[in-house]
Design an enzyme around this catalytic site. Structure first.
Site, PDB file in Angstrom:
ATOM      1  N   PHE A 130      46.626  62.873  59.986  1.00  0.00           N
ATOM      2  CA  PHE A 130      47.886  62.183  60.243  1.00  0.00           C
ATOM      3  C   PHE A 130      47.628  60.514  60.128  1.00  0.00           C
ATOM      4  O   PHE A 130      47.194  60.028  60.838  1.00  0.00           O
ATOM      5  CB  PHE A 130      48.877  62.401  60.970  1.00  0.00           C
ATOM      6  CG  PHE A 130      49.945  61.966  61.889  1.00  0.00           C
ATOM      7  CD1 PHE A 130      51.117  62.866  61.340  1.00  0.00           C
ATOM      8  CD2 PHE A 130      50.700  60.615  62.566  1.00  0.00           C
ATOM      9  CE1 PHE A 130      52.853  62.206  61.847  1.00  0.00           C
ATOM     10  CE2 PHE A 130      51.688  60.098  62.701  1.00  0.00           C
ATOM     11  CZ  PHE A 130      52.631  61.035  62.772  1.00  0.00           C
ATOM     12  N   ASP A 217      41.197  55.202  60.353  1.00  0.00           N
ATOM     13  CA  ASP A 217      42.532  54.832  60.803  1.00  0.00           C
ATOM     14  C   ASP A 217      42.036  54.537  62.312  1.00  0.00           C
ATOM     15  O   ASP A 217      42.214  56.218  62.830  1.00  0.00           O
ATOM     16  CB  ASP A 217      43.209  56.003  60.525  1.00  0.00           C
ATOM     17  CG  ASP A 217      44.392  56.155  61.096  1.00  0.00           C
ATOM     18  OD1 ASP A 217      44.820  55.953  62.226  1.00  0.00           O
ATOM     19  OD2 ASP A 217      46.023  56.065  60.714  1.00  0.00           O
ATOM     20  N   LYS A 246      49.058  51.703  69.029  1.00  0.00           N
ATOM     21  CA  LYS A 246      49.394  52.090  69.555  1.00  0.00           C
ATOM     22  C   LYS A 246      49.382  51.681  71.525  1.00  0.00           C
ATOM     23  O   LYS A 246      49.699  50.315  71.672  1.00  0.00           O
ATOM     24  CB  LYS A 246      48.140  53.147  69.143  1.00  0.00           C
ATOM     25  CG  LYS A 246      49.554  54.416  68.780  1.00  0.00           C
ATOM     26  CD  LYS A 246      49.074  56.391  68.861  1.00  0.00           C
ATOM     27  CE  LYS A 246      49.587  57.225  68.778  1.00  0.00           C
ATOM     28  NZ  LYS A 246      50.470  57.371  69.046  1.00  0.00           N
TER      29      LYS A 246
END
Ligand SMILES: Cc1ncc(COP(=O)(O)O)c(C=O)c1O
Length: 397
Positions: A130, A217, A246
Site C-alpha cells: 500500500f 516506504d 503519519k
C-alpha cells in the site's frame, strides 16, 4: 449520530465521535473512555493532547503559520537537519501526506532513470503493498480493490511478490528499464507482513549491483514504531530514498521524502514543489515530535512493550484453533486468523478499545509509543478474550 449528507461517501465511519483525548485515551461525546490501540492508524505516536505538542502548536500558531517556499523557512531547515541526523540521509523534500511523499520518491526515480538515458523507467513494487490513493501511488499499490475503477493506471510499475528475492533477480535478468525498488519494510495495510530478517539487505545488494535506487516506504513503520527510528535500521543498511508521514507530525499533516547523497542531488529547482509542504507550523510540530521521542526514550519503550504484547498474545492464543500467527516488530503488531474477522473492530469498541482489522483477517494493533505496561495488559486481555469468544461462536455455528 448520522453522517452529514454533504460528505462524499468515501468512508463508512463507526457510530462514535471522539471529543477529546489524553495520552493513550480518548473520550466520546457520551463521556465514555476508550483505550486507543490504533492511534489514528500509526499517527499519534505521542498519544493525544501531548503537552509538548500542544505548546509548540499554540506558540507557533501565535507567531507564524505559513509563508511560502519562496522564502527561507527556519523551522523547515531545522527539521531537515534533525531528520538527517536520525536517519543518516542527506536531503529532504516536505509534503503534506504519505501519498505525496511517495509521489516525490516516484518522481526522483523517474528523473534518475532519464538522467541515465532510460526512456521508460520502471519501478519494482510489491504484491499486497500500500502506497497511497493518488493516481501514481494507487498504481504502485498491490491491491486491485484500491485500483478498480480508476483505470487507466499510471504505467511504469513492475510487480513482484513480497519477500521473494528470486523474483527480483528474475526481473533484473529480463528487464533493462528498472531504475528503483519501492517497498515497505513491513507491510502495514497488507496485514503486518514482516519479511525475512535479511530481505532488505538482499534488496540493498541487488540495488547496488544493478545501480537501482532502494526506496523504502516508512510511512507506517517510521518514527520509532518498530523499535528503531526507522525499520531499515534493524538491518544496518541505508536506503537511497525513504518516505515518511503519519507519526512525523503526531496529527498535523506532514510528509517527507528523504534521499541520500546520490538521490538527493536529482531534484533541481522547478522539478517539484508544494504550497503547504514544509510550512512553519508542521515543521515546528514535527521537530517537537523528534525531541520528545528522544527525551522520553520512547523507542526503547516501543521495543520493550512490543515484545511484551507479542509474548502476551502468544501465551494466550498459540493453542487456539483459528489463530494462524501472532507477529510484530516493536509496536506494529498483527494477529492473523484463519477467517475474516472485521466484526471484531465493533466488538472491541463496545469494550472501549480501539483496534483495526486489515486484509480481512489480520487484527492490527498500532498503539502509541507512550503506552505503559498496564495499558499493554488491557490490550492483551481484551483482544485475546474477543478473539477466543468469536472463534468459539464460529466453531459452534
Ligand atoms: C505504507 C504506507 N504508505 C503510504 C500511505 C499513504 O499515506 P497517506 O494516507 O498519508 O497519503 C500509507 C497510509 O496508510 C501507508 O501505510
Amino acid at each position: 449520530m448520522t453522517t452529514s449528507e454533504h460528505l462524499m461517501k468515501t468512508y463508512t465511519p463507526l457510530d462514535v465521535t471522539f471529543e477529546h483525548g489524553d495520552g493513550a485515551y480518548l473520550w466520546d461525546s457520551n463521556k465514555q473512555k476508550y483505550l486507543d490501540a490504533l492511534c489514528g492508524i500509526a499517527v499519534c505516536g505521542l498519544g493525544h493532547a501531548h503537552p509538548a505538542i500542544t505548546k509548540t502548536i499554540t506558540e507557533q500558531a501565535a507567531k507564524l503559520l505559513h509563508t511560502s517556499n519562496l522564502y527561507q523557512i527556519e523551522k523547515q531547515q531545522h527539521l531537515a537537519d534533525q531528520l538527517a541526523e536520525i536517519s543518516g540521509m542527506s536531503r529532504v523534500f516536505f509534503s503534506n501526506s504519505g501519498a505525496e511523499a511517495n509521489e516525490a520518491a516516484i518522481k526522483v526515480a523517474r528523473l534518475y532513470g532519464h538522467k541515465k538515458s532510460i526512456k521508460i523507467p520502471g519501478i519494482i513494487v510489491m504484491e499486497n503493498s500500500f502506497h497511497g490513493r493518488t493516481m501514481a501511488t494507487l498504481s504502485a499499490t498491490g491491491n486491485r480493490k484500491v485500483q478498480a475503477g480508476f483505470e487507466p493506471l499510471v504505467q511504469g510499475f513492475i510487480r513482484a511478490p513480497y519477500n521473494n528475492i528470486e523474483a527480483i533477480k528474475n526481473i533484473a535478468e529480463n528487464n533493462n528499464n528498472v531504475v528503483a525498488i519501492l517497498v515497505e519494510p513491513v507491510q502495514g495495510e497488507g496485514g503486518i507482513k514482516i519479511p525475512d530478517p535479511d530481505y532488505l539487505n538482499q534488496l540493498r545488494d541487488i540495488c547496488d549491483k544493478q545501480d537501482w535506487l532502494l526506496m523504502l516506504d516508512e510511512i507506517q513503520t517510521g518514527m520509532g514504531r518498530t523499535g528503531e527510528w526507522f525499520a531499515f535500521q534493524h538491518n544496518g543498511i541505508q536506503p537511497d530514498v525513504m518516505t515518511l508521514a503519519k507519526a512525523l507530525g503526531n496529527g498535523v499533516p506532514i510528509g517527507a521524502c528523504l534521499a541520500n547523497d546520490k538521490a538527493g542531488e536529482i531534484m533541481q529547482p522547478g522539478n517539484h514543489g508544494s504550497t503547504f509542504g514544509g510550512n512553519p507550523l508542521m515543521c515546528a510540530t514535527a521537530s517537537t515530535v523528534i525531541d520528545t521521542i528522544k527525551k522520553d526514550d520512547l523507542i526503547s519503550n516501543a521495543r520493550k512493550l512490543g515484545k511484551y504484547i507479542v509474548n502476551g498474545f502468544k501465551e494466550k492464543l498459540s493453542d487456539i484453533r483459528g489463530v494462524r500467527e501472532v507477529r510484530g516488530l516493536g509496536l506494529m503488531i498483527g494477529i492473523e486468523l484463519d477467517s475474516e474477522c472485521t466484526e471484531l473492530v465493533k466488538l472491541a469498541l463496545d469494550k472501549q478499545l480501539l483496534i483495526n482489522v486489515t486484509a480481512g483477517n489480520v487484527i492490527r494493533l498500532l498503539p502509541p509509543l507512550i503506552l505503559d505496561q498496564q495499558q499493554a495488559d488491557t490490550i492483551i486481555n481484551t483482544v485475546s478474550d474477543l478473539i477466543i469468544d468469536s472463534l468459539k461462536e464460529k466453531i459452534a455455528a
